[in-house]
Structure formats: C-alpha cells, structure tokens
Design a protein around this motif. Structure first.
Motif, PDB file in Angstrom:
ATOM      1  N   GLN A   1       0.829  -1.206   0.000  1.00 44.65           N
ATOM      2  CA  GLN A   1       0.000   0.000   0.000  1.00 44.65           C
ATOM      3  C   GLN A   1       0.865   1.258   0.000  1.00 44.65           C
ATOM      4  O   GLN A   1       0.574   2.216  -0.716  1.00 44.65           O
ATOM      5  CB  GLN A   1      -0.922   0.014   1.222  1.00 44.65           C
ATOM      6  N   GLU A   2       1.934   1.241   0.790  1.00 50.39           N
ATOM      7  CA  GLU A   2       2.837   2.393   0.833  1.00 50.39           C
ATOM      8  C   GLU A   2       3.513   2.613  -0.520  1.00 50.39           C
ATOM      9  O   GLU A   2       3.636   3.744  -0.983  1.00 50.39           O
ATOM     10  CB  GLU A   2       3.885   2.213   1.930  1.00 50.39           C
ATOM     11  N   LEU A   3       3.956   1.533  -1.154  1.00 49.47           N
ATOM     12  CA  LEU A   3       4.587   1.668  -2.471  1.00 49.47           C
ATOM     13  C   LEU A   3       3.611   2.185  -3.510  1.00 49.47           C
ATOM     14  O   LEU A   3       3.964   3.007  -4.366  1.00 49.47           O
ATOM     15  CB  LEU A   3       5.191   0.327  -2.907  1.00 49.47           C
ATOM     16  N   GLU A   4       2.371   1.727  -3.461  1.00 47.98           N
ATOM     17  CA  GLU A   4       1.354   2.228  -4.393  1.00 47.98           C
ATOM     18  C   GLU A   4       1.072   3.702  -4.146  1.00 47.98           C
ATOM     19  O   GLU A   4       0.880   4.468  -5.086  1.00 47.98           O
ATOM     20  CB  GLU A   4       0.075   1.406  -4.252  1.00 47.98           C
ATOM     21  N   ARG A   5       1.059   4.107  -2.878  1.00 48.66           N
ATOM     22  CA  ARG A   5       0.849   5.521  -2.551  1.00 48.66           C
ATOM     23  C   ARG A   5       2.000   6.372  -3.086  1.00 48.66           C
ATOM     24  O   ARG A   5       1.791   7.448  -3.649  1.00 48.66           O
ATOM     25  CB  ARG A   5       0.725   5.681  -1.035  1.00 48.66           C
ATOM     26  N   ILE A   6       3.226   5.889  -2.941  1.00 48.87           N
ATOM     27  CA  ILE A   6       4.392   6.616  -3.466  1.00 48.87           C
ATOM     28  C   ILE A   6       4.323   6.687  -4.986  1.00 48.87           C
ATOM     29  O   ILE A   6       4.603   7.731  -5.587  1.00 48.87           O
ATOM     30  CB  ILE A   6       5.696   5.944  -2.985  1.00 48.87           C
ATOM     31  N   GLN A   7       3.932   5.594  -5.624  1.00 51.25           N
ATOM     32  CA  GLN A   7       3.813   5.580  -7.081  1.00 51.25           C
ATOM     33  C   GLN A   7       2.766   6.590  -7.547  1.00 51.25           C
ATOM     34  O   GLN A   7       3.000   7.328  -8.510  1.00 51.25           O
ATOM     35  CB  GLN A   7       3.444   4.190  -7.561  1.00 51.25           C
ATOM     36  N   GLN A   8       1.641   6.627  -6.883  1.00 53.25           N
ATOM     37  CA  GLN A   8       0.603   7.594  -7.257  1.00 53.25           C
ATOM     38  C   GLN A   8       1.086   9.020  -7.054  1.00 53.25           C
ATOM     39  O   GLN A   8       0.790   9.914  -7.854  1.00 53.25           O
ATOM     40  CB  GLN A   8      -0.666   7.346  -6.442  1.00 53.25           C
ATOM     41  N   TRP A   9       1.850   9.262  -5.990  1.00 54.56           N
ATOM     42  CA  TRP A   9       2.389  10.593  -5.764  1.00 54.56           C
ATOM     43  C   TRP A   9       3.326  10.998  -6.894  1.00 54.56           C
ATOM     44  O   TRP A   9       3.270  12.117  -7.388  1.00 54.56           O
ATOM     45  CB  TRP A   9       3.112  10.637  -4.413  1.00 54.56           C
ATOM     46  N   PHE A  10       4.216  10.045  -7.323  1.00 51.65           N
ATOM     47  CA  PHE A  10       5.120  10.330  -8.437  1.00 51.65           C
ATOM     48  C   PHE A  10       4.338  10.615  -9.709  1.00 51.65           C
ATOM     49  O   PHE A  10       4.663  11.532 -10.458  1.00 51.65           O
ATOM     50  CB  PHE A  10       6.078   9.160  -8.685  1.00 51.65           C
TER      51      PHE A  10
ATOM     52  N   ARG B   1       6.993   7.936 -15.803  1.00 51.46           N
ATOM     53  CA  ARG B   1       6.985   7.172 -17.057  1.00 51.46           C
ATOM     54  C   ARG B   1       8.369   6.601 -17.343  1.00 51.46           C
ATOM     55  O   ARG B   1       8.513   5.433 -17.695  1.00 51.46           O
ATOM     56  CB  ARG B   1       6.535   8.054 -18.223  1.00 51.46           C
ATOM     57  N   GLN B   2       9.420   7.420 -17.174  1.00 59.01           N
ATOM     58  CA  GLN B   2      10.772   6.950 -17.432  1.00 59.01           C
ATOM     59  C   GLN B   2      11.164   5.825 -16.478  1.00 59.01           C
ATOM     60  O   GLN B   2      11.764   4.836 -16.891  1.00 59.01           O
ATOM     61  CB  GLN B   2      11.779   8.094 -17.313  1.00 59.01           C
ATOM     62  N   LEU B   3      10.813   5.975 -15.215  1.00 57.75           N
ATOM     63  CA  LEU B   3      11.142   4.925 -14.248  1.00 57.75           C
ATOM     64  C   LEU B   3      10.336   3.662 -14.530  1.00 57.75           C
ATOM     65  O   LEU B   3      10.824   2.553 -14.356  1.00 57.75           O
ATOM     66  CB  LEU B   3      10.893   5.405 -12.826  1.00 57.75           C
ATOM     67  N   GLY B   4       9.111   3.810 -14.970  1.00 58.82           N
ATOM     68  CA  GLY B   4       8.281   2.656 -15.302  1.00 58.82           C
ATOM     69  C   GLY B   4       8.791   1.904 -16.513  1.00 58.82           C
ATOM     70  O   GLY B   4       8.639   0.692 -16.623  1.00 58.82           O
TER      71      GLY B   4
END
Length: 99
Positions: free
Chosen positions: A8-17, A26-29
């Motif tokens: 959940q924390e990682l998804e929250r960080i991803q959404q923030w990015f 996009r580049q990191l993905g």
C-alpha cells in the motif's frame, strides 16, 4: 515478499510520483534512466576517445604514465559498454518466462 502495508505504501508513493512528476514516473516505469540513453551513449564514446587519445599521446611521447592511465580508462570504457549492452533493445518483462 512484501506485506500488505508495504504494498500500500509503495502504491501511494507511485501515485504521488505520477501526480507530481508524470515524466519521471513514465521513465522509471519503462526502466530508463532519467538522464536518457543519449547522454549515456555520448559519455561512453567520449570515454573511448579520451582513452585512445591518452594511449596514442603516451606512445608518441614514450610516457608510460599516460599509456597506463589510458589503458585504465579504456577498461572503464569497456565496462560502461558492457553495462549498457542492450540499450537498443526494449526491456523485457521480468517473471513472464516459463516455470
């Protein structure tokens, strides 16, 4: 294996990015470095040219120090080339193989 809270924390960080800096997300993905492939390629070729230039200059002046430093720099350039061997190919998906 990540716990439910960690996911959940990682998804929250991803959404923030994705909200704050969509280009970086996009580049990191895609697995790119934020600096891009072109800068990396230029760095490798400049390192090659500098190493060869030092070796040639050292051979012309019979300076062992320049030859040695050029050889060390050429080894660094070879490591840079090997580390970025597949730049022209798209990244493959991990974990999608048989098994």
């Amino acid at each position: 294996m990540l716990s439910h809270h960690e996911r959940q924390e990682l998804e929250r960080i991803q959404q923030w990015f994705e909200h704050d800096d969509p280009d970086l997300a996009r580049q990191l993905g895609e697995g790119e470095s934020p600096g891009g492939v072109l800068r990396s390629r230029v760095l490798r070729y400049v390192t090659d040219a500098l190493a060869l230039g030092l070796i040639v200059l050292g051979a012309m002046t019979l300076n062992f120090g320049l030859i040695f430093f050029g050889a060390v720099l050429l080894a660094v350039a070879a490591c840079l080339h090997v580390a970025h061997w597949g730049d022209a190919q798209p990244p493959t998906a991990r974990g999608t193989g048989p098994g």
